[in-house]
Design an enzyme around this catalytic site. Structure first.
Site, PDB file in Angstrom:
ATOM      1  N   SER B 146      22.341  -9.500   3.525  1.00  0.00           N
ATOM      2  CA  SER B 146      21.549 -10.462   2.722  1.00  0.00           C
ATOM      3  C   SER B 146      21.450 -11.484   3.971  1.00  0.00           C
ATOM      4  O   SER B 146      22.260 -11.935   4.704  1.00  0.00           O
ATOM      5  CB  SER B 146      22.349 -11.040   1.687  1.00  0.00           C
ATOM      6  OG  SER B 146      21.696 -12.213   1.336  1.00  0.00           O
ATOM      7  N   TYR B 159      29.975 -14.892  -1.392  1.00  0.00           N
ATOM      8  CA  TYR B 159      29.245 -13.672  -1.457  1.00  0.00           C
ATOM      9  C   TYR B 159      28.826 -13.496   0.056  1.00  0.00           C
ATOM     10  O   TYR B 159      28.645 -12.400   0.536  1.00  0.00           O
ATOM     11  CB  TYR B 159      27.990 -13.952  -2.128  1.00  0.00           C
ATOM     12  CG  TYR B 159      26.699 -12.930  -2.314  1.00  0.00           C
ATOM     13  CD1 TYR B 159      26.959 -11.825  -2.806  1.00  0.00           C
ATOM     14  CD2 TYR B 159      25.418 -13.122  -1.612  1.00  0.00           C
ATOM     15  CE1 TYR B 159      25.814 -10.644  -2.768  1.00  0.00           C
ATOM     16  CE2 TYR B 159      24.365 -12.332  -1.473  1.00  0.00           C
ATOM     17  CZ  TYR B 159      24.549 -11.117  -2.202  1.00  0.00           C
ATOM     18  OH  TYR B 159      23.747 -10.035  -2.119  1.00  0.00           O
TER      19      TYR B 159
END
Lengths: 454, 253
Positions: B146, B159
Site C-alpha cells: 500500500s 496499518y
C-alpha cells in the site's frame, strides 16, 4: 551415472527470451546416461539443442534439461549414396562447413544454421524449398532415439509411427542422439537469385502460385505496416544452386566457400529496445528500395539462407522483454487468410519486423509436423503493445477455422483448447507417446502449457 | 505454465475474498487461467467468490486458514499447492486488515494482531510459497502492499507500518530469488473503493478495484517488480516522500 560431464541448475528460455524457468541441466555423452536420467528423474525431462525454438519447447521447469551438445560426432560422408551420419547435437553450421568443400549440401535448411540435428528433426524444420523438397524429416534416412523404454533406431520403414511422431514431436518422444541424413550434391556454394518487387499482395501470391515450381528456393518478404496507398509491398526472391559454369573468374577461388562465424555480436548491454515502429518502418523502406528487380545475381549460401546469422545474439535487439514469433500455415485454397491476417496486423498498428511468406508443398505423415500444403506466413513481434496478446488470439481463431495451424517451434502463447483443432491427429501422437513413455517422464514447458497428451 | 505475456494458467489467492484479487482473477481468466485456489478465513464469503469465479474459471477450489494464527503457515501453503494439483504460475498475497487506528493504537493486543495479519503471516507465507515455486522452477508472487507504507502518517501508522514491513520483506525476498525463475511483484495501490474502505472518505486519486486489477495484469505482462496503481502515485509519493516532516504532517487525509 557414467558419462555425464556436468550438471548444474540454470534458468532457460527460448530464442524469444520470454517465460524463463529453471531446471537442472545435464550434458550426457552416451545413451546410457540418458536412460539413467529417465529412470531417476521425477520432474520431467526434455532435450535442448541450440535453444533456437522461440518459445518454451526446450525447457522443463523444475525438471531436467538434457543438452545435446555431447553428441557432436560428424561421421564419414558416403559419396556414393550422398548420406552422412551425424550426432544429434551437431549444428547445421558445423555440418555445412564439413560437407560444402566436398560438393554437398543439406537437403533442407531453416533460416538459421545454428540449429542442432536433433532440434531440426524435433521441429521438423522447413526451408525455402519446401514447395518441392518437403521438410527436414523427409531427408532423414534413419534416426536413433533414446526413450524411457529403450533406445531405438527408426526410419520411414522401420517403426514409421515412432519415426513420424519424432519428426515434429518437439522432443516429446525422446532424445535424438544420431541420424543419417540424405544430402544434395552442389557444384558451388553460390545461389543464383532472381528477385522481383510487388506493390500488391495478390500480385505476389499469384506470381508465386504460377512460377515457384521453376525454382528450388522461393521466399517473399512483406511490409506488414502497409504503404501510404493501403497496399502491402513485397520482395520475392527465388533461386537455385549456381552451377560452376555460372561463377565468374573473380569468384573462382571462392566457389565452395563455407559459411563463417558471426562477424558482429549484439552486446548484452544493448539499449532498451531497438526494434520499434519507427525503426521497422525505416528498415522496410530501405529493404524495399534496395531490392530492385534483378535476374541471376549470385549470392553466397549464408547471405541467401541465413541473413541474420551474420549478427550474433540478434534476439537481444528486441530488448529485455523479448519477442514472439508467430507462424501459421493454411491450406492452398485459403490464401485469403494471409491477406486477412496482414490486414489485421496493419490495422492494429503493431509493428512486425519480419514478415515472411512462402508456399508449402505436401506435408509429412508426422502428426505434430507443422507443414501442410498451402501458404505459411511468419511474423516477429516485440513484446509490449497492449493489443498484441488479443491480436494473436484473433489470428489463432482465423487460422484454426481455415483448417490451418501455428508452428509449435515458435509458439509461446497459443490457447490450449485450439491445439487439437489445429493438430487433429494429436491422438495418434499421444498413442506413440504412451508406448515409448508410459510413465510420462518426457515433458517440456510447451507440453505442459498446451496440455500435449501422452 | 505462464505464457510469453506472463498470463498464468493456475493461480493461488491468499486472502481469497479480496475484491482486488477477484478482479485480477477475472481478468486472468479471460486469458489463460483455468485453475484457482482461493484461501481465506470466512467459508461463506469464500464460497460466494468461488461461485462467482466459476463463471469464467474451469476449476475453483477453497482452502481455509486464519492469518491471525501463525502456527500453520507451512501446512496451509502446502495444502494450497496440493489442491492446485499442477504447476502454480501465480500466487497472490491479498491478506490484510485496515483496522481502526483510533481505537487500535491504545490496545496492545490489537496492535499485535494488526501486525500479524498485515505483516507476519503474509511474510511467512511468502517465504513458504517461495520455496514451493523455487522447487517448481518458475512462478510469480504478487503482494498487495500500500502507499500507506511508503511514508507512514499519523492517521494510519499501524496499518502503514505493517505494510511497510511487508513491502520491504517482499522486495528483499525478490532479490534473494533472482535467477531461480521465481519473481516477486509488489503492488502499491492508493485509496481503493472496496468493502474494506467503505465508509471512509476517499483520498485523492481514489480508484476502484477493477482499475487496480488491470494495472496489476499490465504490470505482470511487463514484468514490473513494483506496480503503483494508479501509476501517477509513483510520482506523487516520490515527491511527498521528500517533503519536510512539518509539512507532511499538515497534509489533509
Amino acid at each position: 551415472m557414467t558419462g555425464t560431464v556436468e550438471a548444474s541448475h540454470r534458468q532457460l528460455s527460448g530464442w524469444g527470451r520470454t517465460a524463463p524457468t529453471r531446471a537442472r541441466v545435464d550434458r550426457p555423452v552416451d545413451a546410457a546416461s540418458i536412460a539413467g536420467a529417465f529412470r531417476t528423474q521425477t520432474g520431467g525431462v526434455i532435450a535442448r539443442g541450440l535453444g533456437r525454438s522461440y518459445g518454451d519447447a526446450a525447457q522443463c521447469s523444475g525438471g531436467l534439461t538434457i543438452e545435446a551438445s555431447g553428441f557432436s560426432d560428424i561421421g564419414k560422408l558416403d559419396d556414393s549414396s550422398g548420406t552422412i551420419d551425424v550426432g544429434g547435437g551437431v549444428s547445421l553450421h558445423d555440418l555445412m562447413r564439413h560437407i560444402i568443400p566436398s560438393g554437398w549440401f543439406v537437403a533442407v535448411t531453416p533460416g538459421t544454421r545454428y540449429v542442432s540435428i536433433g532440434g531440426a528433426i524435433a521441429a521438423d524444420v522447413h526451408g525455402k524449398n519446401h514447395h518441392r523438397d518437403g521438410s527436414f524429416a523427409n531427408h532423414v534416412v534413419e534416426l536413433t532415439l533414446v526413450t524411457p523404454t529403450g533406445t531405438f533406431t527408426v526410419s520411414q520403414d522401420a517403426d514409421p509411427e515412432l519415426f513420424w511422431a519424432t519428426a515434429g514431436g518437439m522432443g516429446l518422444t525422446g532424445v535424438v542422439i544420431s541420424a543419417t541424413l540424405r544430402l544434395i550434391p552442389i557444384e558451388t556454394s553460390w545461389i543464383r537469385v532472381d528477385s522481383q518487387r510487388f506493390a500488391r499482395l495478390d500480385d505476389l501470391m499469384s506470381t508465386m502460385e504460377d512460377s515457384d515450381h521453376r525454382y528450388r528456393y522461393s521466399v517473399a518478404w512483406l511490409d506488414c505496416l502497409g504503404h501510404r496507398d493501403g497496399n502491402h509491398r513485397s520482395v520475392l526472391t527465388r533461386g537455385d544452386h549456381a552451377p560452376s559454369g555460372a561463377i565468374p573468374d573473380r569468384l573462382r577461388s571462392r566457389s565452395r566457400e563455407v559459411p563463417g562465424d558471426p562477424r558482429v555480436r549484439v552486446p548484452r548491454s544493448a539499449p532498451g529496445r531497438l526494434v520499434n515502429r519507427l525503426s521497422v518502418r525505416a528498415l522496410n523502406e530501405a529493404w524495399f528500395r534496395s531490392s530492385s528487380r534483378s535476374v541471376g545475381s549470385l549470392h553466397p549460401l549464408s547471405g541467401f539462407f541465413h541473413p541474420l546469422d551474420g549478427v550474433g545474439d540478434w534476439n537481444l535487439l528486441y530488448g529485455p522483454a523479448g519477442f514472439v514469433q508467430y507462424q501459421f500455415a493454411v491450406p492452398a485454397t485459403r490464401g485469403d487468410v494471409v491477406a486477412e491476417a496482414v490486414g489485421a496486423i496493419a490495422s492494429s498498428g503493431i509493428p512486425s519486423f519480419l514478415a515472411v511468406l512462402k508456399r508449402f508443398g505436401p506435408g509429412t505423415p508426422g502428426p505434430l509436423s507443422f507443414s501442410q500444403e498451402g501458404w505459411t506466413l511468419a511474423l516477429d513481434f516485440p513484446l509490449g503493445p497492449p493489443g498484441l496478446p488479443a491480436l494473436l488470439d484473433d489470428l489463432d481463431e482465423l487460422v484454426a477455422h481455415a483448417g490451418g495451424r501455428v508452428y509449435l517451434a515458435k509458439d509461446a502463447r497459443l490457447r490450449p483448447e485450439l491445439l487439437p483443432v489445429m493438430y487433429p491427429r494429436l491422438p495418434d501422437f499421444a498413442a506413440v507417446r504412451r508406448r515409448v513413455d508410459p510413465v510420462g517422464v518426457l515433458a517440456s514447458d510447451l507440453s505442459r502449457r498446451l496440455g500435449i497428451p501422452g | 505454465m505462464n505464457d510469453a505475456f506472463g498470463h498464468p494458467q493456475s493461480v493461488i489467492v491468499l486472502g481469497g475474498t479480496s475484491e482486488i484479487a477477484r478482479e485480477v482473477v477475472t481478468l486472468l481468466a479471460a486469458d489463460r487461467c483455468r485453475t484457482v485456489v482461493l484461501a481465506g478465513r470466512d467459508p461463506v464469503s469464500l464460497e460466494v467468490t468461488a461461485t462467482e469465479l466459476r463463471q469464467s474459471v474451469a476449476r475453483v477450489e477453497v482452502v481455509l486458514f486464519d492469518a491471525a494464527a501463525t502456527g500453520d503457515v507451512d501446512p496451509t501453503i502446502t495444502r494450497c499447492f496440493e489442491i492446485a494439483g499442477e504447476a502454480v504460475d501465480l500466487v497472490m498475497v491479498a491478506v490484510g486488515e485496515l483496522g481502526a487506528q483510533e481505537t487500535d493504537e491504545a490496545d496492545p493486543d490489537r496492535i499485535a494482531q494488526m501486525v500479524t495479519v498485515n505483516f507476519t503471516w503474509p511474510a511467512a507465507a511468502l517465504s513458504a510459497v517461495g520455496a514451493h515455486l523455487t522447487r517448481q522452477g518458475h512462478g510469480r508472487m504478487v503482494v498487495l502492499s500500500s502507499v500507506a507504507g511508503h511514508r507512514v502518517r499519523r492517521s494510519n501508522y499501524l496499518y502503514g507500518s505493517a505494510k511497510a514491513g511487508l513491502d520491504s520483506f517482499a522486495r528483499g525476498l525478490g532479490e534473494s530469488l533472482r535467477g531461480t525463475g521465481v519473481t516477486v511483484h509488489v503492488v502499491r495501490p492508493g485509496f481503493v473503493r472496496t468493502k474494506m474502505t467503505a465508509g471512509r472518505s476517499p483520498a485523492p486519486f481514489a480508484v476502484g478495484p477493477e482499475r487496480v486489477a488491470s494495472d496489476i495484469v499490465r504490470g505482470l505482462e511487463h514484468g514490473q517488480e513494483v506496480i503503483w496503481t494508479p501509476g501517477i502515485l509513483k510520482w506523487v509519493f516520490s515527491t511527498l516522500g521528500c517533503l519536510p516532516r512539518a509539512l507532511w504532517r499538515r497534509l489533509p487525509g
